[in-house]
Write a protein that holds these residues in place. Structure first.
Motif, PDB file in Angstrom:
ATOM      1  N   ALA A 185     -33.374  -5.950  75.866  1.00  0.00           N
ATOM      2  CA  ALA A 185     -32.562  -4.768  76.152  1.00  0.00           C
ATOM      3  C   ALA A 185     -32.604  -3.821  74.951  1.00  0.00           C
ATOM      4  O   ALA A 185     -32.611  -2.599  75.114  1.00  0.00           O
ATOM      5  CB  ALA A 185     -31.126  -5.165  76.474  1.00  0.00           C
ATOM      6  N   GLU A 186     -32.637  -4.409  73.734  1.00  0.00           N
ATOM      7  CA  GLU A 186     -32.738  -3.609  72.519  1.00  0.00           C
ATOM      8  C   GLU A 186     -33.379  -4.472  71.438  1.00  0.00           C
ATOM      9  O   GLU A 186     -33.031  -5.633  71.280  1.00  0.00           O
ATOM     10  CB  GLU A 186     -31.368  -3.121  72.071  1.00  0.00           C
ATOM     11  CG  GLU A 186     -31.417  -2.117  70.945  1.00  0.00           C
ATOM     12  CD  GLU A 186     -30.096  -1.385  70.725  1.00  0.00           C
ATOM     13  OE1 GLU A 186     -30.109  -0.417  69.943  1.00  0.00           O
ATOM     14  OE2 GLU A 186     -29.076  -1.778  71.318  1.00  0.00           O
ATOM     15  N   ARG A 187     -34.327  -3.868  70.714  1.00  0.00           N
ATOM     16  CA  ARG A 187     -35.035  -4.581  69.644  1.00  0.00           C
ATOM     17  C   ARG A 187     -34.942  -3.807  68.343  1.00  0.00           C
ATOM     18  O   ARG A 187     -35.102  -2.593  68.305  1.00  0.00           O
ATOM     19  CB  ARG A 187     -36.510  -4.762  69.994  1.00  0.00           C
ATOM     20  CG  ARG A 187     -37.360  -5.133  68.751  1.00  0.00           C
ATOM     21  CD  ARG A 187     -38.736  -5.549  69.069  1.00  0.00           C
ATOM     22  NE  ARG A 187     -38.667  -6.947  69.514  1.00  0.00           N
ATOM     23  CZ  ARG A 187     -39.702  -7.636  69.946  1.00  0.00           C
ATOM     24  NH1 ARG A 187     -40.887  -7.071  70.039  1.00  0.00           N
ATOM     25  NH2 ARG A 187     -39.565  -8.894  70.323  1.00  0.00           N
ATOM     26  N   TRP A 188     -34.740  -4.573  67.257  1.00  0.00           N
ATOM     27  CA  TRP A 188     -34.860  -4.066  65.898  1.00  0.00           C
ATOM     28  C   TRP A 188     -36.003  -4.843  65.264  1.00  0.00           C
ATOM     29  O   TRP A 188     -35.917  -6.058  65.099  1.00  0.00           O
ATOM     30  CB  TRP A 188     -33.578  -4.287  65.104  1.00  0.00           C
ATOM     31  CG  TRP A 188     -32.437  -3.457  65.569  1.00  0.00           C
ATOM     32  CD1 TRP A 188     -32.030  -2.261  65.059  1.00  0.00           C
ATOM     33  CD2 TRP A 188     -31.526  -3.764  66.630  1.00  0.00           C
ATOM     34  NE1 TRP A 188     -30.936  -1.791  65.748  1.00  0.00           N
ATOM     35  CE2 TRP A 188     -30.606  -2.707  66.727  1.00  0.00           C
ATOM     36  CE3 TRP A 188     -31.406  -4.829  67.547  1.00  0.00           C
ATOM     37  CZ2 TRP A 188     -29.584  -2.664  67.666  1.00  0.00           C
ATOM     38  CZ3 TRP A 188     -30.395  -4.800  68.478  1.00  0.00           C
ATOM     39  CH2 TRP A 188     -29.497  -3.727  68.536  1.00  0.00           C
ATOM     40  N   ALA A 189     -37.090  -4.155  64.912  1.00  0.00           N
ATOM     41  CA  ALA A 189     -38.199  -4.779  64.185  1.00  0.00           C
ATOM     42  C   ALA A 189     -37.898  -4.565  62.708  1.00  0.00           C
ATOM     43  O   ALA A 189     -38.138  -3.497  62.159  1.00  0.00           O
ATOM     44  CB  ALA A 189     -39.530  -4.154  64.579  1.00  0.00           C
ATOM     45  N   VAL A 190     -37.339  -5.585  62.088  1.00  0.00           N
ATOM     46  CA  VAL A 190     -36.827  -5.491  60.719  1.00  0.00           C
ATOM     47  C   VAL A 190     -37.933  -5.894  59.759  1.00  0.00           C
ATOM     48  O   VAL A 190     -38.301  -7.071  59.672  1.00  0.00           O
ATOM     49  CB  VAL A 190     -35.593  -6.409  60.532  1.00  0.00           C
ATOM     50  CG1 VAL A 190     -35.049  -6.285  59.118  1.00  0.00           C
ATOM     51  CG2 VAL A 190     -34.526  -6.109  61.585  1.00  0.00           C
ATOM     52  N   ARG A 191     -38.495  -4.924  59.052  1.00  0.00           N
ATOM     53  CA  ARG A 191     -39.576  -5.219  58.112  1.00  0.00           C
ATOM     54  C   ARG A 191     -38.975  -5.769  56.826  1.00  0.00           C
ATOM     55  O   ARG A 191     -38.092  -5.167  56.236  1.00  0.00           O
ATOM     56  CB  ARG A 191     -40.395  -3.963  57.832  1.00  0.00           C
ATOM     57  CG  ARG A 191     -41.616  -4.314  57.013  1.00  0.00           C
ATOM     58  CD  ARG A 191     -42.710  -3.331  57.028  1.00  0.00           C
ATOM     59  NE  ARG A 191     -43.186  -2.985  58.350  1.00  0.00           N
ATOM     60  CZ  ARG A 191     -44.101  -2.066  58.550  1.00  0.00           C
ATOM     61  NH1 ARG A 191     -44.624  -1.415  57.532  1.00  0.00           N
ATOM     62  NH2 ARG A 191     -44.508  -1.781  59.762  1.00  0.00           N
TER      63      ARG A 191
END
Length: 172
Positions: free
Chosen positions: A131-137
């Protein structure tokens, strides 16, 4: 709302969520954007380095972003799922993604990054998806690539890839 969930049901949910993440990575690495799209609900949102928007906007952005690369390879590591009720989960997946540029491209196109996918997963109509993604580098390092040491099977991002050939052989 919580209902009685068996251990078997919960394990099936965890596996379904892991499959969403794995299919997303396969889709990105093979440039199969239908597969990437299926990892998200139709109203899904993505937050990547350099991008924030809907899944449709993300597909458009990432397809252009990957066009200058010769390839990517995403490796999934630690994965944990916290359930918030029966149909909502928070999934955290550690990822190392290697990117390499086409010959003659900027050397900065050759890098490996360590990241975490922090996903709000929802089950709708029996299907888990993002539903919602955070691609945290977390980190990035430059890479130097060398020519293959011997002839042999090589990955491609088209119908000649060994995976695609094998899947088609069996009608998948």
């Amino acid at each position: 709302m919580w209902t009685a969930v068996t251990v078997s049901d919960r394990l099936q949910d965890v596996q379904a969520i892991r499959d969403v993440v794995a299919c997303y990575c396969r889709g990105i690495d093979r440039l199969d954007f239908d597969l990437v799209r299926r990892a998200y609900h139709s109203d899904g949102v993505d937050h990547h380095t350099g991008f924030d928007g809907t899944v449709d906007e993300y597909i458009s952005w990432v397809s252009r972003s990957l066009d200058y690369l010769a390839g990517t390879m995403h490796f999934i590591g630690n994965h944990h799922v916290d359930f918030v009720g029966d149909d909502i989960a928070i999934s955290e997946t550690y990822v190392m993604a290697t990117h390499w540029g086409k010959p003659g491209t900027d050397e900065r196109a050759n890098f490996t990054t360590g990241a975490r996918y922090v996903d709000l997963m929802k089950r709708r109509d029996g299907r888990w998806a993002i539903a919602e993604r955070w691609a945290v580098r977390e980190w990035t390092r430059p890479d130097v690539f060398v020519a293959p040491e011997q002839p042999g099977p090589r990955g491609t991002r088209n119908a000649d890839d060994p995976l695609i050939v094998l899947l088609k052989r069996f009608g998948l």
